[in-house]
Design a protein around this motif. Structure first.
Motif, short mmCIF file in Angstrom:
data_model
loop_
_atom_site.label_atom_id
_atom_site.label_comp_id
_atom_site.label_asym_id
_atom_site.label_seq_id
_atom_site.Cartn_x
_atom_site.Cartn_y
_atom_site.Cartn_z
N THR A 3 -24.51 -19.15 -16.22
CA THR A 3 -23.84 -18.86 -14.95
C THR A 3 -24.46 -17.64 -14.29
O THR A 3 -24.99 -16.75 -14.93
CB THR A 3 -22.35 -18.57 -15.18
N THR A 4 -24.36 -17.61 -12.96
CA THR A 4 -24.73 -16.42 -12.22
C THR A 4 -23.59 -15.43 -12.33
O THR A 4 -22.43 -15.78 -12.15
CB THR A 4 -24.96 -16.77 -10.73
N GLU A 5 -23.90 -14.20 -12.62
CA GLU A 5 -22.85 -13.20 -12.75
C GLU A 5 -22.56 -12.61 -11.37
O GLU A 5 -23.46 -12.23 -10.63
CB GLU A 5 -23.28 -12.10 -13.73
N THR A 6 -21.28 -12.55 -11.00
CA THR A 6 -20.89 -12.03 -9.70
C THR A 6 -19.78 -11.00 -9.86
O THR A 6 -18.73 -11.09 -9.22
CB THR A 6 -20.41 -13.16 -8.77
N PRO A 7 -19.97 -9.99 -10.72
CA PRO A 7 -18.89 -9.02 -10.92
C PRO A 7 -18.56 -8.22 -9.67
O PRO A 7 -17.40 -7.84 -9.48
CB PRO A 7 -19.44 -8.12 -12.04
N GLU A 8 -19.57 -7.99 -8.82
CA GLU A 8 -19.32 -7.18 -7.63
C GLU A 8 -18.35 -7.87 -6.68
O GLU A 8 -17.46 -7.24 -6.10
CB GLU A 8 -20.64 -6.86 -6.92
N THR A 9 -18.50 -9.18 -6.51
CA THR A 9 -17.60 -9.92 -5.62
C THR A 9 -16.17 -9.85 -6.11
O THR A 9 -15.23 -9.58 -5.33
CB THR A 9 -18.04 -11.39 -5.51
N LEU A 10 -15.96 -10.07 -7.40
CA LEU A 10 -14.61 -10.02 -7.93
C LEU A 10 -14.05 -8.60 -7.84
O LEU A 10 -12.87 -8.42 -7.53
CB LEU A 10 -14.58 -10.50 -9.38
N ARG A 11 -14.85 -7.60 -8.09
CA ARG A 11 -14.38 -6.22 -7.97
C ARG A 11 -13.90 -5.94 -6.56
O ARG A 11 -12.89 -5.26 -6.35
CB ARG A 11 -15.49 -5.24 -8.36
N ARG A 12 -14.62 -6.46 -5.58
CA ARG A 12 -14.21 -6.25 -4.18
C ARG A 12 -12.92 -6.99 -3.87
O ARG A 12 -12.08 -6.51 -3.10
CB ARG A 12 -15.33 -6.69 -3.25
N ILE A 13 -12.73 -8.17 -4.45
CA ILE A 13 -11.48 -8.91 -4.26
C ILE A 13 -10.31 -8.13 -4.83
O ILE A 13 -9.23 -8.04 -4.22
CB ILE A 13 -11.57 -10.30 -4.91
N LEU A 14 -10.49 -7.55 -6.01
CA LEU A 14 -9.42 -6.83 -6.67
C LEU A 14 -9.16 -5.46 -6.04
O LEU A 14 -8.06 -4.91 -6.19
CB LEU A 14 -9.74 -6.65 -8.16
N ASP A 15 -10.14 -4.92 -5.33
CA ASP A 15 -9.99 -3.61 -4.71
C ASP A 15 -8.98 -3.68 -3.56
O ASP A 15 -8.95 -4.64 -2.78
CB ASP A 15 -11.34 -3.12 -4.18
N TYR A 16 -8.17 -2.64 -3.46
CA TYR A 16 -7.10 -2.66 -2.45
C TYR A 16 -7.64 -2.78 -1.03
O TYR A 16 -6.96 -3.34 -0.16
CB TYR A 16 -6.25 -1.39 -2.58
N SER A 17 -8.82 -2.30 -0.78
CA SER A 17 -9.37 -2.35 0.58
C SER A 17 -9.52 -3.78 1.10
O SER A 17 -9.62 -3.99 2.32
CB SER A 17 -10.73 -1.64 0.63
N SER A 18 -9.51 -4.76 0.20
CA SER A 18 -9.65 -6.16 0.60
C SER A 18 -8.32 -6.91 0.65
O SER A 18 -8.30 -8.10 0.94
CB SER A 18 -10.57 -6.91 -0.38
N ARG A 19 -7.22 -6.19 0.41
CA ARG A 19 -5.95 -6.88 0.25
C ARG A 19 -5.52 -7.63 1.51
O ARG A 19 -4.95 -8.72 1.44
CB ARG A 19 -4.85 -5.89 -0.18
N ALA A 20 -5.78 -7.04 2.68
CA ALA A 20 -5.32 -7.67 3.91
C ALA A 20 -6.02 -8.99 4.20
O ALA A 20 -5.43 -9.89 4.79
CB ALA A 20 -5.50 -6.71 5.09
N ASP A 21 -7.27 -9.12 3.75
CA ASP A 21 -8.00 -10.36 4.02
C ASP A 21 -9.06 -10.59 2.94
O ASP A 21 -10.24 -10.30 3.13
CB ASP A 21 -8.66 -10.32 5.39
N PRO A 22 -8.66 -11.16 1.80
CA PRO A 22 -9.62 -11.42 0.74
C PRO A 22 -10.39 -12.73 0.92
O PRO A 22 -11.31 -13.03 0.14
CB PRO A 22 -8.74 -11.51 -0.51
N TYR A 23 -10.04 -13.51 1.94
CA TYR A 23 -10.56 -14.87 2.03
C TYR A 23 -12.07 -14.96 2.24
O TYR A 23 -12.71 -15.86 1.66
CB TYR A 23 -9.79 -15.65 3.11
N PRO A 24 -12.71 -14.09 3.02
CA PRO A 24 -14.18 -14.14 3.08
C PRO A 24 -14.84 -13.88 1.72
O PRO A 24 -15.88 -14.46 1.41
CB PRO A 24 -14.53 -13.03 4.09
N LEU A 25 -14.20 -13.04 0.91
CA LEU A 25 -14.74 -12.78 -0.42
C LEU A 25 -14.53 -13.98 -1.34
O LEU A 25 -15.38 -14.26 -2.20
CB LEU A 25 -14.07 -11.54 -1.01
N TYR A 26 -13.42 -14.69 -1.17
CA TYR A 26 -13.23 -15.92 -1.95
C TYR A 26 -14.33 -16.92 -1.61
O TYR A 26 -14.84 -17.62 -2.50
CB TYR A 26 -11.87 -16.53 -1.65
N ALA A 27 -14.69 -17.01 -0.33
CA ALA A 27 -15.76 -17.93 0.06
C ALA A 27 -17.07 -17.54 -0.62
O ALA A 27 -17.85 -18.40 -1.05
CB ALA A 27 -15.92 -17.92 1.58
#
Length: 406
Positions: A3-27
């Motif tokens: 698998t490709t490792e994508t820890p940075e994307t998940l970290r950004r999803i979990l970070d509070y700064s993304s709470r209002a709109d995590p959907y672009p990160l989910y994509a």
């Protein structure tokens, strides 16, 4: 396959700064359906893969099957049934369902419609004279709390006590030992102990006494599966107390926020009362109350999307990402209450499908119907509103709105 490792994307999803709109990160995360993280866990983010694992008997819900125990779970002795596997999960779920829904109590939820409407009406009456309304504090929180307290037999006046415990317990759900102070974990452990001790005290008063509340019924029931132990009853009551209001608070609040962002749909709902049923289903897809199931454990090596997940690995299920997967839903980022093919993951799927889903649906249908009819030209005071800290149970911590005096 590696698998490709994508820890940075998940970290950004979990970070509070993304709470209002995590959907672009989910994509972004969906570009790798099964993404290995740098701690050895795996995040699954695409709809079909999520459905596969939610129905896969080789994926365990019992955290004791993880190779590396999660902080705060290493001392678990009597897990809630959502954190158990068959046959114990099935036994405890059956024993609880006997008193909560079909086939043994088929009219419980539908028979509550009048009481639910009365609670909603009373709360909205309390908006009178207020220049600004907080949908969370003034409505979406007290409504389901009142309901679940009544169902369980927990005194409503004790809410300030268990509110503090519940908040501390929820904060542990996304505890990160690398970045979070140990105080969070200690507070959560202590809060769980206090909650269980409190519920145990209520349970002691129910043995051998008649009553219609769930605690009393569980304490005195000798059904086909026998009787739950006091420890099992207490953990089940704790689960229902927390899940019975926390998810509904988010669903109602996310629903009102979505309607205010889509005024044409709000106006339609005023004139088409039947629209509320598919509308709530679309809310469960578009803005679900639970975004992530943070832990599952692989019983053995399992293969998902050509990726091998080793035995004992932690698996994170990104439900909200699956709900926006364009390979499953047409135009997934559009809120469409007329969507006909809507097998969403808002309440999960498989044997752990949300136990209280029917009640949460009815509460939200009644709540939104009465809010849109009685609020006069409501507008958002802040958009986006402030969000709760949790990326797992995602929703605004406050939703301030103003309405016209006319």
């Amino acid at each position: 396959m590696t698998t490709t490792e994508t820890p940075e994307t998940l970290r950004r999803i979990l970070d509070y700064s993304s709470r209002a709109d995590p959907y672009p990160l989910y994509a972004e995360l969906r570009q790798t359906p099964v993404a290995r993280q740098d701690d050895g866990s795996y995040a699954i983010s695409t709809y079909h893969e999520l459905m596969d694992v939610l129905h896969n008997p080789h994926l365990s819900s019992d955290v004791r099957n993880l190779s590396h125990p999660l902080p705060g779970f290493d001392a678990v002795t009597t897990p809630e049934f959502i954190n158990l596997d068959p046959p114990e999960h099935d036994r405890m779920r059956r024993m609880t369902m006997r008193h909560f829904g079909p086939p043994h109590t088929p009219g419980l939820v539908t028979g509550m419609e009048g009481d639910l409407t009365a609670i909603v009406t009373s709360l909205i009456d309390g908006f009178a004279g207020k220049e600004q309304i907080d949908i969370v504090d003034d409505f979406a929180y007290p409504f389901p709390v009142t309901v679940i307290c009544h169902l369980l037999g927990v005194p409503r006046e004790d809410e300030p006590r268990f509110h503090v415990w519940v908040n501390a317990i929820i904060e542990v759900m996304d505890y990160n030992p690398q970045t979070d102070p140990k105080e969070i974990l200690d507070n959560g452990t202590r809060a769980e102990q206090d909650l269980y001790q409190y519920l145990g005290g209520l349970l002691e008063q129910r043995h051998g006494r008649p009553g219609d509340d769930l605690l009393t019924r569980l304490a005195n029931d000798d059904g086909p599966d026998g009787r739950m132990t006091d420890g099992e009853i207490v953990t089940t009551a704790g689960l229902l107390l927390i899940a019975g209001h926390e998810t509904t608070v988010n669903l109602i609040t996310n629903g009102m926020l979505t309607l205010l962002r889509h005024p044409e749909v709000l106006q339609r709902l005023r004139g088409e009362p039947g629209l509320v049923v598919p509308l709530v289903e679309e809310l469960l897809r578009y803005e679900p109350p639970v975004h992530i199931i943070p832990w599952r454990a692989a019983y053995s090596d399992i293969t998902v999307a050509d990726t091998t997940i080793p035995k004992g690995s932690q698996v994170m299920l990104m439900l909200a990402s699956g709900n926006r997967d364009p390979n499953r839903f047409h135009d997934p980022d559009r809120f469409d209450p007329d969507r006909s093919d809507n097998q969403h993951l808002g309440f999960g799927s498989g044997i752990h499908l949300c136990f209280g889903g029917p009640l949460a649906r009815l509460e939200t249908q009644i709540a939104l119907t009465h809010l849109v009819h009685r609020l006069n030209q409501p507008t958002l005071s802040n958009d986006p509103p402030p969000y709760r800290s949790s990326p797992i149970l995602r929703g605004p911590i406050h939703l301030h709105i103003e309405q016209s005096d006319g």
